[in-house]
Design an enzyme around this catalytic site. Structure first.
Site, PDB file in Angstrom:
ATOM      1  N   SER A 106       6.284  -0.334   7.574  1.00  0.00           N
ATOM      2  CA  SER A 106       6.989   0.167   8.756  1.00  0.00           C
ATOM      3  C   SER A 106       7.846  -0.936   9.388  1.00  0.00           C
ATOM      4  O   SER A 106       8.743  -1.438   8.710  1.00  0.00           O
ATOM      5  CB  SER A 106       5.942   0.747   9.721  1.00  0.00           C
ATOM      6  OG  SER A 106       6.541   1.456  10.756  1.00  0.00           O
ATOM      7  N   ASP A 156       7.251  12.004   6.774  1.00  0.00           N
ATOM      8  CA  ASP A 156       7.189  10.927   7.777  1.00  0.00           C
ATOM      9  C   ASP A 156       8.134  11.257   8.944  1.00  0.00           C
ATOM     10  O   ASP A 156       9.349  11.266   8.764  1.00  0.00           O
ATOM     11  CB  ASP A 156       7.605   9.603   7.104  1.00  0.00           C
ATOM     12  CG  ASP A 156       7.444   8.402   8.018  1.00  0.00           C
ATOM     13  OD1 ASP A 156       7.359   8.581   9.248  1.00  0.00           O
ATOM     14  OD2 ASP A 156       7.401   7.265   7.498  1.00  0.00           O
ATOM     15  N   HIS A 187       3.686   9.096   7.868  1.00  0.00           N
ATOM     16  CA  HIS A 187       3.974   7.686   8.129  1.00  0.00           C
ATOM     17  C   HIS A 187       2.801   6.788   7.735  1.00  0.00           C
ATOM     18  O   HIS A 187       2.971   5.615   7.414  1.00  0.00           O
ATOM     19  CB  HIS A 187       4.301   7.504   9.616  1.00  0.00           C
ATOM     20  CG  HIS A 187       4.905   6.167   9.923  1.00  0.00           C
ATOM     21  ND1 HIS A 187       6.118   5.763   9.385  1.00  0.00           N
ATOM     22  CD2 HIS A 187       4.470   5.136  10.675  1.00  0.00           C
ATOM     23  CE1 HIS A 187       6.395   4.539   9.817  1.00  0.00           C
ATOM     24  NE2 HIS A 187       5.408   4.139  10.599  1.00  0.00           N
TER      25      HIS A 187
HETATM   26  C1  MLT Z   1      10.669   0.141  13.594  1.00  0.00           C
HETATM   27  O1  MLT Z   1      10.797   0.086  14.781  1.00  0.00           O
HETATM   28  O2  MLT Z   1      10.796  -0.823  12.833  1.00  0.00           O
HETATM   29  C2  MLT Z   1      10.344   1.467  13.052  1.00  0.00           C
HETATM   30  O3  MLT Z   1      10.693   2.470  13.933  1.00  0.00           O
HETATM   31  C3  MLT Z   1       8.936   1.607  12.649  1.00  0.00           C
HETATM   32  C4  MLT Z   1       7.945   1.187  13.675  1.00  0.00           C
HETATM   33  O4  MLT Z   1       7.669   1.902  14.636  1.00  0.00           O
HETATM   34  O5  MLT Z   1       7.360   0.141  13.503  1.00  0.00           O
END
Ligand code: MLT
Length: 210
Positions: A106, A156, A187
């Site tokens: 992520s 996701d 996710h």
């Molecule tokens: C990010 O902010 O990099 C993505 O939206 C994924 C997350 O929530 O970490």
């Protein structure tokens, strides 16, 4: 916790001196301990280098700032990608490890993608779990032969697979060897991610990789 470098981090030497190190990059709200069990499953004997993101969002560590969910502060993405690439170089000097394969989830996968696009020499390859294209515009880079595994979740809601598809073709156009898989999940990580990443590491986790 490791010795004092520019990131709070954890380092594990690993049992196999010739295995590619993994650079573990956690998701929002994680820390340097989060992905260590995953690292052990994916590459049981490899050295593990695991920094903690420096940006705090309501107390939750991240690797770069975002303005809203899915809206990134791209100046910060660039700055932090640089900073993290410098940390990898420091760790190389301190621990004697070769350039790592990033294993990011992520937010951690997104900063790994930014490093590939801005400081490609810092990484030998990457496993990007639930990743998107983190920057709208990047200069051309030479990613010839760099192995990259991308795993998206078909349902996701936070990072839909389309962003990963865009990233995969961008990386491919610059010479990377990209495998993009869309898994029947959301996710969250699943056993399918672990199996896929482990199998991929068995093929790419040794120093024969450039
Ligand atoms: C990010 O902010 O990099 C993505 O939206 C994924 C997350 O929530 O970490």
């Amino acid at each position: 916790m490791g010795e004092k470098l520019s990131y709070i981090h954890r380092f594990e030497k690993g049992a196999a001196a010739d295995a590619r190190p993994l650079l573990l990059l956690h998701g929002t709200g994680g820390d340097e301990n989060d992905l260590v069990p995953l690292g052990h499953m994916v590459a049981p004997n490899a050295p593990l280098l695991s920094p903690r993101g420096k940006v705090l969002e309501n107390g939750m560590p991240r690797f770069f700032r975002r303005l809203a969910e899915g809206v990134f502060d791209e100046d910060d993405v660039r700055r932090r990608a640089d900073e993290l690439a410098d940390f990898i170089a420091e760790a190389h000097t301190r621990y004697g490890v070769s350039s790592p394969i990033a294993l990011g989830y992520s937010n951690g996968a997104n900063i790994a993608a930014a490093i590939l696009l801005l400081r490609p020499e810092a990484l030998a390859g990457a496993i990007l779990l639930r990743v998107t294209a983190p920057l709208s515009l990047t200069p051309p880079v030479d990613l010839t032969g760099k192995p990259i595994l991308i795993a998206s979740g078909v349902s996701d809601p936070i990072i839909p697979p389309e962003g990963a598809t865009r990233l995969a073709s961008l990386l491919q156009r610059q010479g990377a060897i990209v495998e993009h898989r869309v898994l029947p999940t959301g996710h969250e990580l699943s056993q399918a991610d672990v199996t896929l990443a482990r199998t991929w590491m068995q093929a790419h986790g040794h120093p024969a990789v450039p």
